[in-house]
Scaffold this motif. Structure first.
Motif, short mmCIF file in Angstrom:
data_model
loop_
_atom_site.label_atom_id
_atom_site.label_comp_id
_atom_site.label_asym_id
_atom_site.label_seq_id
_atom_site.Cartn_x
_atom_site.Cartn_y
_atom_site.Cartn_z
N LYS A 25 64.25 31.60 43.55
CA LYS A 25 63.85 30.94 42.31
C LYS A 25 64.19 31.84 41.13
O LYS A 25 64.05 33.05 41.19
CB LYS A 25 62.35 30.66 42.32
CG LYS A 25 61.96 29.62 43.34
CD LYS A 25 60.50 29.29 43.23
CE LYS A 25 60.14 28.21 44.22
NZ LYS A 25 58.75 27.81 44.08
N SER A 26 64.64 31.19 40.06
CA SER A 26 64.94 31.95 38.84
C SER A 26 63.64 32.21 38.09
O SER A 26 62.63 31.56 38.34
CB SER A 26 65.91 31.15 37.97
OG SER A 26 65.26 30.02 37.43
N PRO A 27 63.64 33.14 37.13
CA PRO A 27 62.42 33.40 36.35
C PRO A 27 61.91 32.15 35.63
O PRO A 27 60.71 31.99 35.43
CB PRO A 27 62.86 34.47 35.36
CG PRO A 27 64.00 35.16 36.02
CD PRO A 27 64.69 34.09 36.83
N ASP A 28 62.82 31.24 35.26
CA ASP A 28 62.39 30.01 34.59
C ASP A 28 61.61 29.10 35.53
O ASP A 28 60.71 28.38 35.12
CB ASP A 28 63.59 29.26 34.03
CG ASP A 28 64.26 30.01 32.89
OD1 ASP A 28 63.58 30.81 32.22
OD2 ASP A 28 65.47 29.81 32.67
N ASP A 29 61.98 29.11 36.82
CA ASP A 29 61.28 28.28 37.79
C ASP A 29 59.89 28.83 38.11
O ASP A 29 58.99 28.09 38.46
CB ASP A 29 62.08 28.20 39.10
CG ASP A 29 63.40 27.47 38.93
OD1 ASP A 29 63.50 26.67 37.98
OD2 ASP A 29 64.31 27.72 39.73
N ILE A 30 59.74 30.13 37.99
CA ILE A 30 58.49 30.79 38.33
C ILE A 30 57.51 30.78 37.17
O ILE A 30 56.31 30.87 37.35
CB ILE A 30 58.77 32.24 38.79
CG1 ILE A 30 59.67 32.22 40.03
CG2 ILE A 30 57.49 32.99 39.09
CD1 ILE A 30 60.19 33.58 40.42
N ALA A 31 58.01 30.64 35.96
CA ALA A 31 57.20 30.76 34.75
C ALA A 31 56.05 29.75 34.75
O ALA A 31 56.21 28.59 35.12
CB ALA A 31 58.06 30.56 33.52
N TRP A 32 54.87 30.22 34.30
CA TRP A 32 53.71 29.34 34.20
C TRP A 32 53.99 28.28 33.16
O TRP A 32 54.53 28.56 32.09
CB TRP A 32 52.47 30.15 33.80
CG TRP A 32 51.25 29.29 33.70
CD1 TRP A 32 50.42 28.98 34.72
CD2 TRP A 32 50.74 28.64 32.54
NE1 TRP A 32 49.42 28.17 34.27
CE2 TRP A 32 49.59 27.93 32.93
CE3 TRP A 32 51.15 28.55 31.23
CZ2 TRP A 32 48.84 27.17 32.05
CZ3 TRP A 32 50.42 27.79 30.34
CH2 TRP A 32 49.27 27.11 30.76
N GLY A 33 53.62 27.06 33.46
CA GLY A 33 53.78 25.97 32.51
C GLY A 33 55.13 25.29 32.57
O GLY A 33 55.44 24.46 31.73
N TYR A 55 49.44 20.57 30.68
CA TYR A 55 48.41 21.27 29.91
C TYR A 55 49.04 22.06 28.76
O TYR A 55 48.56 22.01 27.63
CB TYR A 55 47.63 22.22 30.83
CG TYR A 55 46.59 23.03 30.10
CD1 TYR A 55 45.37 22.47 29.74
CD2 TYR A 55 46.83 24.35 29.75
CE1 TYR A 55 44.42 23.20 29.06
CE2 TYR A 55 45.89 25.09 29.06
CZ TYR A 55 44.68 24.51 28.72
OH TYR A 55 43.76 25.24 28.04
N LEU A 56 50.12 22.77 29.03
CA LEU A 56 50.78 23.56 28.01
C LEU A 56 51.34 22.66 26.90
O LEU A 56 51.24 22.99 25.72
CB LEU A 56 51.90 24.40 28.62
CG LEU A 56 52.64 25.34 27.69
CD1 LEU A 56 51.68 26.33 27.03
CD2 LEU A 56 53.73 26.09 28.45
N GLY A 57 51.90 21.54 27.27
CA GLY A 57 52.42 20.59 26.27
C GLY A 57 51.31 20.07 25.37
O GLY A 57 51.48 19.99 24.14
N LYS A 58 50.18 19.74 25.96
CA LYS A 58 49.04 19.25 25.17
C LYS A 58 48.53 20.34 24.24
O LYS A 58 48.24 20.09 23.07
CB LYS A 58 47.92 18.80 26.11
CG LYS A 58 46.76 18.16 25.42
CD LYS A 58 45.74 17.64 26.44
CE LYS A 58 44.58 16.98 25.76
NZ LYS A 58 43.61 16.46 26.72
#
Length: 71
Positions: free
Chosen positions: A21-29, A37-40
């Motif tokens: 997995k790339s760091p973008d796939d692992i990132a929270w949110g 939740y992050l979008g809201k």
């Protein structure tokens, strides 16, 4: 390297390993419930006045134990 440890006529078959997995796939949110939740949270913070945003940031930093000044 396998030639040192492998005893056989043909090279061994490579295992079918899962992709890393790339760091973008692992990132929270980045996916699922956390992403919603992050979008809201981002939408609500965008509607918040700047002074209140600074207060929220200051409180979050104190709760997280970080010492940074609010500009």
């Amino acid at each position: 390297m396998y030639q040192v440890f492998y005893d056989g006529e043909e090279p061994p078959e490579l295992p079918n390993l899962p992709k890393r997995k790339s760091p973008d796939d692992i990132a929270w949110g980045s996916t699922g419930k956390d992403a919603r939740y992050l979008g809201k949270l981002r939408r609500l913070l965008a509607k918040t006045e700047e002074g209140n945003r600074k207060l929220i940031l200051c409180m979050a930093q104190k709760m997280g134990g970080r010492k940074r000044s609010v500009r």
